[in-house]
Design a protein around this motif. Structure first.
Motif, PDB file in Angstrom:
ATOM      1  N   TYR A  97       0.079   5.682   7.808  1.00 38.13           N
ATOM      2  CA  TYR A  97       0.250   4.236   7.928  1.00 38.13           C
ATOM      3  C   TYR A  97       1.193   3.713   6.845  1.00 38.13           C
ATOM      4  CZ  TYR A  97      -1.189  -0.679   7.181  1.00 38.13           C
ATOM      5  OH  TYR A  97      -1.214  -2.027   6.972  1.00 38.13           O
ATOM      6  N   TYR A  98       0.922   4.070   5.600  1.00 40.69           N
ATOM      7  CA  TYR A  98       1.750   3.561   4.514  1.00 40.69           C
ATOM      8  C   TYR A  98       3.135   4.202   4.495  1.00 40.69           C
ATOM      9  CZ  TYR A  98      -2.214   0.926   2.904  1.00 40.69           C
ATOM     10  OH  TYR A  98      -3.243   0.022   2.842  1.00 40.69           O
ATOM     11  N   ASN A  99       3.255   5.449   4.914  1.00 38.60           N
ATOM     12  CA  ASN A  99       4.584   6.068   5.030  1.00 38.60           C
ATOM     13  C   ASN A  99       5.419   5.348   6.084  1.00 38.60           C
ATOM     14  OD1 ASN A  99       4.141   7.997   3.045  1.00 38.60           O
ATOM     15  ND2 ASN A  99       3.340   9.495   4.492  1.00 38.60           N
ATOM     16  N   HIS A 100       4.783   4.980   7.197  1.00 34.76           N
ATOM     17  CA  HIS A 100       5.486   4.235   8.244  1.00 34.76           C
ATOM     18  C   HIS A 100       5.921   2.864   7.722  1.00 34.76           C
ATOM     19  CE1 HIS A 100       3.792   7.354  10.746  1.00 34.76           C
ATOM     20  NE2 HIS A 100       4.381   6.884  11.822  1.00 34.76           N
ATOM     21  N   LEU A 101       5.031   2.184   6.982  1.00 34.97           N
ATOM     22  CA  LEU A 101       5.396   0.886   6.422  1.00 34.97           C
ATOM     23  C   LEU A 101       6.579   1.018   5.453  1.00 34.97           C
ATOM     24  CD1 LEU A 101       1.959  -0.849   5.685  1.00 34.97           C
ATOM     25  CD2 LEU A 101       3.547  -1.312   7.566  1.00 34.97           C
ATOM     26  N   ALA A 102       6.572   2.068   4.652  1.00 30.48           N
ATOM     27  CA  ALA A 102       7.676   2.273   3.710  1.00 30.48           C
ATOM     28  C   ALA A 102       8.998   2.475   4.457  1.00 30.48           C
ATOM     29  CB  ALA A 102       7.385   3.473   2.810  1.00 30.48           C
ATOM     30  N   LEU A 103       8.966   3.260   5.519  1.00 32.22           N
ATOM     31  CA  LEU A 103      10.182   3.475   6.308  1.00 32.22           C
ATOM     32  C   LEU A 103      10.651   2.191   6.993  1.00 32.22           C
ATOM     33  CD1 LEU A 103       9.425   6.957   7.885  1.00 32.22           C
ATOM     34  CD2 LEU A 103      11.292   6.410   6.304  1.00 32.22           C
ATOM     35  N   LEU A 104       9.707   1.413   7.510  1.00 31.20           N
ATOM     36  CA  LEU A 104      10.067   0.150   8.156  1.00 31.20           C
ATOM     37  C   LEU A 104      10.653  -0.852   7.166  1.00 31.20           C
ATOM     38  CD1 LEU A 104       7.071  -0.366  10.591  1.00 31.20           C
ATOM     39  CD2 LEU A 104       9.448   0.049  11.215  1.00 31.20           C
ATOM     40  N   SER A 105      10.208  -0.803   5.931  1.00 28.21           N
ATOM     41  CA  SER A 105      10.694  -1.746   4.924  1.00 28.21           C
ATOM     42  C   SER A 105      11.998  -1.297   4.268  1.00 28.21           C
ATOM     43  CB  SER A 105       9.634  -1.968   3.844  1.00 28.21           C
ATOM     44  OG  SER A 105       9.552  -0.856   2.984  1.00 28.21           O
ATOM     45  N   ASN A 106      12.389  -0.055   4.503  1.00 29.08           N
ATOM     46  CA  ASN A 106      13.580   0.512   3.872  1.00 29.08           C
ATOM     47  C   ASN A 106      14.851  -0.046   4.498  1.00 29.08           C
ATOM     48  OD1 ASN A 106      15.712   2.341   3.068  1.00 29.08           O
ATOM     49  ND2 ASN A 106      14.069   3.674   2.347  1.00 29.08           N
ATOM     50  N   THR A 107      15.756  -0.520   3.661  1.00 32.84           N
ATOM     51  CA  THR A 107      17.007  -1.103   4.156  1.00 32.84           C
ATOM     52  C   THR A 107      17.927  -0.073   4.797  1.00 32.84           C
ATOM     53  OG1 THR A 107      17.976  -0.878   1.951  1.00 32.84           O
ATOM     54  CG2 THR A 107      17.029  -3.024   2.529  1.00 32.84           C
TER      55      THR A 107
ATOM     56  N   PHE B 268       4.471   3.295  -1.430  1.00 32.93           N
ATOM     57  CA  PHE B 268       3.019   3.248  -1.579  1.00 32.93           C
ATOM     58  C   PHE B 268       2.488   4.593  -2.049  1.00 32.93           C
ATOM     59  CE2 PHE B 268       4.455   0.604   1.923  1.00 32.93           C
ATOM     60  CZ  PHE B 268       3.923  -0.631   1.605  1.00 32.93           C
ATOM     61  N   PHE B 269       1.432   4.543  -2.866  1.00 32.58           N
ATOM     62  CA  PHE B 269       0.777   5.759  -3.348  1.00 32.58           C
ATOM     63  C   PHE B 269      -0.730   5.535  -3.304  1.00 32.58           C
ATOM     64  CE2 PHE B 269       4.933   5.353  -5.186  1.00 32.58           C
ATOM     65  CZ  PHE B 269       5.499   6.586  -4.881  1.00 32.58           C
ATOM     66  N   ILE B 270      -1.437   6.486  -2.690  1.00 32.19           N
ATOM     67  CA  ILE B 270      -2.882   6.383  -2.505  1.00 32.19           C
ATOM     68  C   ILE B 270      -3.594   7.347  -3.439  1.00 32.19           C
ATOM     69  CG2 ILE B 270      -4.772   6.748  -0.860  1.00 32.19           C
ATOM     70  CD1 ILE B 270      -2.773   6.020   1.348  1.00 32.19           C
TER      71      ILE B 270
ATOM     72  N   MET C 193      -1.633  -2.519  -8.334  1.00 32.85           N
ATOM     73  CA  MET C 193      -2.725  -1.640  -7.925  1.00 32.85           C
ATOM     74  C   MET C 193      -3.766  -2.500  -7.225  1.00 32.85           C
ATOM     75  SD  MET C 193      -2.340   1.573  -8.634  1.00 32.85           S
ATOM     76  CE  MET C 193      -3.958   2.281  -8.598  1.00 32.85           C
ATOM     77  N   LEU C 194      -4.207  -2.022  -6.050  1.00 35.03           N
ATOM     78  CA  LEU C 194      -5.230  -2.736  -5.305  1.00 35.03           C
ATOM     79  C   LEU C 194      -6.346  -1.783  -4.904  1.00 35.03           C
ATOM     80  CD1 LEU C 194      -2.994  -4.747  -2.801  1.00 35.03           C
ATOM     81  CD2 LEU C 194      -4.090  -5.615  -4.865  1.00 35.03           C
TER      82      LEU C 194
END
Length: 143
Positions: free
Chosen positions: A18-28, A80-82, A111-112
């Motif tokens: 999920y977070y890897n996909h979000l990172a790719l989607l946010s990448n310019t 993101f890092f989990i 950090m959350l």
């Protein structure tokens, strides 16, 4: 019960996806064609596209739909890092995975503490003329 434990262990991989996909989607530098494919893969991880996740783009963790979050992070270059994940068994059909999430954007790091509901249910798959019931995990609400 032992098979549920095995599925719970693979939950972290889905959350990382999920977070890897979000990172790719946010990448310019990610192309629009690839972003379209990534969105489809991202939405397939979840029980519903309209599931409520948390909005990490603002100071207070507020609920937002997955679709709205995907639109909001465009071209923002998040990573993101989990760490420190644990599963809490709640019922035969879902559990909660708690984890620490580090969010990086340019020089901003946060950090959350997060938790993600994970649904565990049978689906019927067709293999030629044969139907088989298989169990699957889907991500649910996050806070």
């Amino acid at each position: 019960m032992s098979s549920i434990k095995a599925y719970q262990e693979s939950t972290l991989l889905k959350i990382e996806d999920y977070y890897n996909h979000l990172a790719l989607l946010s990448n310019t530098s990610t192309s629009d064609a690839l972003k379209t494919e990534i969105k489809a893969a991202l939405f397939s991880l979840f029980k519903s596209n309209y599931i409520q996740v948390f909005d990490f783009t603002v100071k207070e963790k507020t609920p937002i739909s997955l679709i709205e979050l995907v639109e909001k992070i465009k071209n923002k270059n998040y990573s993101f890092f989990i760490s420190n994940s644990t599963n809490t068994y709640l019922s035969n059909h879902y559990w909660t995975t708690a984890y620490d999430l580090e969010i990086r954007q340019e020089d901003n790091n946060r950090m959350l503490k997060c938790s993600q509901k994970v649904y565990f249910r049978p689906i019927t798959k067709r293999f030629g003329m044969t139907e088989k019931e298989v169990w699957t995990i889907k991500l649910g609400e996050a806070e």
